[in-house]
Design an enzyme around this catalytic site. Sequence first.
Site, mmCIF file in Angstrom:
data_model
loop_
_atom_site.group_PDB
_atom_site.id
_atom_site.type_symbol
_atom_site.label_atom_id
_atom_site.label_comp_id
_atom_site.label_asym_id
_atom_site.label_seq_id
_atom_site.Cartn_x
_atom_site.Cartn_y
_atom_site.Cartn_z
ATOM 1 N N THR A 122 0.857 -1.184 0.000
ATOM 2 C CA THR A 122 0.000 0.000 0.000
ATOM 3 C C THR A 122 0.892 1.232 0.000
ATOM 4 O O THR A 122 1.664 1.430 0.934
ATOM 5 C CB THR A 122 -0.871 -0.015 1.271
ATOM 6 O OG1 THR A 122 -1.532 -1.274 1.320
ATOM 7 C CG2 THR A 122 -1.881 1.102 1.246
ATOM 8 N N GLU A 152 -3.385 -4.978 -2.462
ATOM 9 C CA GLU A 152 -3.862 -6.194 -1.794
ATOM 10 C C GLU A 152 -5.056 -5.860 -0.912
ATOM 11 O O GLU A 152 -5.179 -4.746 -0.427
ATOM 12 C CB GLU A 152 -2.745 -6.810 -0.955
ATOM 13 C CG GLU A 152 -2.040 -5.864 -0.022
ATOM 14 C CD GLU A 152 -2.655 -5.806 1.377
ATOM 15 O OE1 GLU A 152 -2.288 -4.917 2.141
ATOM 16 O OE2 GLU A 152 -3.535 -6.647 1.682
ATOM 17 N N LYS A 208 -7.445 1.289 -3.078
ATOM 18 C CA LYS A 208 -6.952 0.632 -1.871
ATOM 19 C C LYS A 208 -7.199 1.514 -0.656
ATOM 20 O O LYS A 208 -7.782 1.077 0.349
ATOM 21 C CB LYS A 208 -5.449 0.344 -2.024
ATOM 22 C CG LYS A 208 -4.772 -0.109 -0.754
ATOM 23 C CD LYS A 208 -5.251 -1.469 -0.283
ATOM 24 C CE LYS A 208 -4.623 -1.798 1.061
ATOM 25 N NZ LYS A 208 -5.123 -3.045 1.640
ATOM 26 N N ASN A 212 -9.924 0.752 2.394
ATOM 27 C CA ASN A 212 -9.490 0.529 3.775
ATOM 28 C C ASN A 212 -9.994 1.594 4.715
ATOM 29 O O ASN A 212 -10.465 1.310 5.818
ATOM 30 C CB ASN A 212 -7.959 0.472 3.837
ATOM 31 C CG ASN A 212 -7.484 -0.955 4.011
ATOM 32 O OD1 ASN A 212 -8.216 -1.891 3.711
ATOM 33 N ND2 ASN A 212 -6.282 -1.116 4.514
ATOM 34 N N PHE A 253 -18.343 -5.873 9.215
ATOM 35 C CA PHE A 253 -17.628 -4.752 9.855
ATOM 36 C C PHE A 253 -18.565 -3.866 10.656
ATOM 37 O O PHE A 253 -18.387 -2.653 10.698
ATOM 38 C CB PHE A 253 -16.816 -3.953 8.815
ATOM 39 C CG PHE A 253 -15.525 -4.637 8.505
ATOM 40 C CD1 PHE A 253 -15.526 -5.907 7.982
ATOM 41 C CD2 PHE A 253 -14.306 -4.046 8.795
ATOM 42 C CE1 PHE A 253 -14.352 -6.582 7.739
ATOM 43 C CE2 PHE A 253 -13.118 -4.705 8.548
ATOM 44 C CZ PHE A 253 -13.143 -5.979 8.001
ATOM 45 N N GLY A 257 -16.059 -2.832 19.138
ATOM 46 C CA GLY A 257 -14.926 -3.439 19.846
ATOM 47 C C GLY A 257 -14.093 -2.381 20.542
ATOM 48 O O GLY A 257 -14.548 -1.255 20.754
ATOM 49 N N CYS A 264 -2.606 -2.026 8.890
ATOM 50 C CA CYS A 264 -3.183 -1.342 7.726
ATOM 51 C C CYS A 264 -4.112 -0.197 8.064
ATOM 52 O O CYS A 264 -3.842 0.940 7.697
ATOM 53 C CB CYS A 264 -3.889 -2.382 6.852
ATOM 54 S SG CYS A 264 -2.699 -3.498 6.137
HETATM 55 C C1 UDX Z 1 3.223 -4.534 4.317
HETATM 56 C C2 UDX Z 1 2.424 -3.281 4.607
HETATM 57 O O1 UDX Z 1 2.139 -3.259 6.015
HETATM 58 C C3 UDX Z 1 1.128 -3.333 3.844
HETATM 59 O O2 UDX Z 1 0.417 -2.120 4.025
HETATM 60 C C4 UDX Z 1 1.458 -3.479 2.397
HETATM 61 O O3 UDX Z 1 0.228 -3.573 1.686
HETATM 62 C C5 UDX Z 1 2.315 -4.711 2.159
HETATM 63 O O4 UDX Z 1 3.493 -4.692 2.956
HETATM 64 P P1 UDX Z 1 3.143 -6.716 5.649
HETATM 65 O O5 UDX Z 1 3.438 -7.889 4.783
HETATM 66 O O6 UDX Z 1 2.249 -6.837 6.839
HETATM 67 O O7 UDX Z 1 2.464 -5.626 4.757
HETATM 68 O O8 UDX Z 1 4.548 -6.103 6.102
HETATM 69 P P2 UDX Z 1 5.634 -6.910 6.935
HETATM 70 O O9 UDX Z 1 5.000 -8.063 7.630
HETATM 71 O O10 UDX Z 1 6.386 -5.868 7.666
HETATM 72 O O11 UDX Z 1 6.534 -7.534 5.772
HETATM 73 C C6 UDX Z 1 7.398 -6.739 5.018
HETATM 74 C C7 UDX Z 1 8.564 -7.685 4.646
HETATM 75 O O12 UDX Z 1 9.436 -7.037 3.730
HETATM 76 C C8 UDX Z 1 9.411 -8.050 5.882
HETATM 77 O O13 UDX Z 1 9.544 -9.450 5.919
HETATM 78 C C9 UDX Z 1 10.773 -7.384 5.624
HETATM 79 O O14 UDX Z 1 11.853 -8.148 6.114
HETATM 80 C C10 UDX Z 1 10.781 -7.324 4.102
HETATM 81 N N1 UDX Z 1 11.635 -6.270 3.553
HETATM 82 C C11 UDX Z 1 11.583 -5.007 4.070
HETATM 83 C C12 UDX Z 1 12.491 -6.589 2.478
HETATM 84 O O15 UDX Z 1 12.515 -7.720 2.031
HETATM 85 N N2 UDX Z 1 13.282 -5.587 1.941
HETATM 86 C C13 UDX Z 1 13.268 -4.324 2.452
HETATM 87 O O16 UDX Z 1 14.006 -3.465 1.950
HETATM 88 C C14 UDX Z 1 12.407 -4.018 3.544
HETATM 89 C C1 UDX Z 2 -7.626 -4.937 6.702
HETATM 90 C C2 UDX Z 2 -8.611 -4.980 5.554
HETATM 91 O O1 UDX Z 2 -9.781 -5.698 5.967
HETATM 92 C C3 UDX Z 2 -7.990 -5.673 4.344
HETATM 93 O O2 UDX Z 2 -8.874 -5.647 3.253
HETATM 94 C C4 UDX Z 2 -6.696 -4.926 3.986
HETATM 95 O O3 UDX Z 2 -6.048 -5.535 2.883
HETATM 96 C C5 UDX Z 2 -5.749 -4.912 5.164
HETATM 97 O O4 UDX Z 2 -6.389 -4.306 6.297
HETATM 98 P P1 UDX Z 2 -6.758 -6.514 8.599
HETATM 99 O O5 UDX Z 2 -6.252 -5.224 9.160
HETATM 100 O O6 UDX Z 2 -5.832 -7.658 8.461
HETATM 101 O O7 UDX Z 2 -7.377 -6.244 7.112
HETATM 102 O O8 UDX Z 2 -7.961 -7.044 9.527
HETATM 103 P P2 UDX Z 2 -9.501 -6.680 9.617
HETATM 104 O O9 UDX Z 2 -10.237 -7.945 9.729
HETATM 105 O O10 UDX Z 2 -9.885 -5.714 8.590
HETATM 106 O O11 UDX Z 2 -9.595 -5.951 11.089
HETATM 107 C C6 UDX Z 2 -8.952 -4.726 11.251
HETATM 108 C C7 UDX Z 2 -9.276 -4.237 12.659
HETATM 109 O O12 UDX Z 2 -10.664 -3.895 12.752
HETATM 110 C C8 UDX Z 2 -9.028 -5.276 13.757
HETATM 111 O O13 UDX Z 2 -8.479 -4.631 14.891
HETATM 112 C C9 UDX Z 2 -10.420 -5.800 14.064
HETATM 113 O O14 UDX Z 2 -10.529 -6.284 15.398
HETATM 114 C C10 UDX Z 2 -11.257 -4.555 13.847
HETATM 115 N N1 UDX Z 2 -12.645 -4.839 13.501
HETATM 116 C C11 UDX Z 2 -12.930 -5.469 12.321
HETATM 117 C C12 UDX Z 2 -13.651 -4.439 14.377
HETATM 118 O O15 UDX Z 2 -13.370 -3.875 15.448
HETATM 119 N N2 UDX Z 2 -14.939 -4.677 14.039
HETATM 120 C C13 UDX Z 2 -15.277 -5.304 12.866
HETATM 121 O O16 UDX Z 2 -16.469 -5.510 12.628
HETATM 122 C C14 UDX Z 2 -14.240 -5.719 11.996
#
Ligand code: UDX
Ligand code: UDX
Length: 437
Positions: A122, A152, A208, A212, A253, A257, A264
């Site tokens: 993102t 995503e 995106k 979100n 949603f 909570g 994200c």
């Molecule tokens: C992240 C962002 O949070 C999300 O908003 C975006 O859509 C996708 O990337 P996430 O997979 O949750 O999602 O991030 P994270 O779990 O921190 O994974 C990022 C990975 O990239 C880590 O494993 C890190 O080691 C790796 N990384 C980071 C590289 O391989 N090269 C880099 O230069 C920096």
């Molecule tokens: C979110 C988006 O749903 C997903 O599409 C995007 O790609 C990444 O961010 P994620 O953050 O993994 O996914 O989890 P999600 O299930 O969306 O919950 C996000 C937060 O909202 C959590 O803390 C959850 O507990 C809270 N939540 C969700 C509520 O409090 N109430 C709800 O009804 C749903």
Amino acid sequence: MRNITIIGAGYVGLVTGVGLAEFGNKVICVDIDKDKISQLKSGLIPIYEPGLEEIIKRNVKSERLYFSDDISLSIQKSQVIIIAVGTPQTSEGDANMEYVNSVVRAINKNLKDYKIICTKSTVPIGTGGRIIKTLSNDFEEGIDFDYVSNPEFLREGSAVKDFLWPDRIIIGTTSDKAYEIMCDIYKPLYINKNPIKHTTVETAEMIKYASNSFLALKISYINEIANLCETVGADIHDVASAMGQDGRISDKFLHPGPGFGGSCFPKDLESLIAISKEKNIPMETLSAAKKANINQKAKMGTKLENLINASLKGKKIAVLGLSFKANTDDVRESSSIDMIEFILSKGGIVSAYDPIANVSMLKLFKNISYFDNVYDAIKGADALVVMTEWNEFRALDLPRIKNIMKNAFILDTRNIINMSELSKLGFVYDNIGRIKI
Ligand code: UDX
Ligand code: UDX
């Protein structure tokens, strides 16, 4: 079948890589974290994601899925390069692009033939345009590339399902050639219905953020409605289910909570607010959603204090659930962090339990006790707080809990514990927006 390299094997990159291998492509998952890559190579999965282990094993066995920490070689081997590195929030609130930029530099050094550079992470609206400019400026004559934004929509805890059965795939690009190739890598998805939507790069980036932040807004909205329900004698459970019967609202949603967390929603909301300020376009709804979320997290601490109607000083509080939601080990921006900080700030003692996220939270709080069994965490507690909707918390043995707690206070921030059982057993309880029994 295409050759694909995914850079960033985190919650998003790993699931995306595995999913694309499942679709028949040859995929290399690359990560800067050598430990993570060696874990994956030896069959260990560094994150908790239901169904991920089995699908990784299947695709490694079928020689469609590989892991590497050699970013240059992996880029040279593939035609489609997908960027899925973290874009964490900076202190100013916008997205930290250093990881994306370092990957773009690595791609730039290894472009020997036509490539598609696809951003899954993102990224702020306009990033695609800037990447295209960077790459085109540094480009040797004749080498060709196309850029694609393919955001995503994976929810942690159901990311494998969300990837394999998506509501929509957004392909943002001005190149027909790149669009065709991207459709090809998602081929199994449009044999029956076609979830693929072709847009421009900026539109894909906006889709995106708009999606979100709308979901975040919806959660803040239902949280505030729930808070109001408490003062007017309405029951949020019935309000939300009746609202959800309206197709325009949908019942998704609408669960109140302790405030939303995760890597994200908070970050994407903040980033969209930052972009709107930069463009001088007011986004009052988003600022309100952010503020309402901050209030909701703080409200949980006050609720706990009011529940026990005494100072928390010296009191033992069992905190059940540490991850930001059920079915994940991710504690990023978890409301449990705010709750633990609040209890400690009041001189309280925290005993914590989470089915899988104890290890993640230990990195943030070394001065609380962690338990591997929920009842050990609850033993001798003055109060119990349920912070995430893990199924095992829906089936707690309440009579047993009544016997082992020092005082019978329960704060259920997810409305998952049966109120009539609680009152029958003599618990003094609170939750969110419910009419107490
Ligand atoms: C992240 C962002 O949070 C999300 O908003 C975006 O859509 C996708 O990337 P996430 O997979 O949750 O999602 O991030 P994270 O779990 O921190 O994974 C990022 C990975 O990239 C880590 O494993 C890190 O080691 C790796 N990384 C980071 C590289 O391989 N090269 C880099 O230069 C920096
Ligand atoms: C979110 C988006 O749903 C997903 O599409 C995007 O790609 C990444 O961010 P994620 O953050 O993994 O996914 O989890 P999600 O299930 O969306 O919950 C996000 C937060 O909202 C959590 O803390 C959850 O507990 C809270 N939540 C969700 C509520 O409090 N109430 C709800 O009804 C749903």
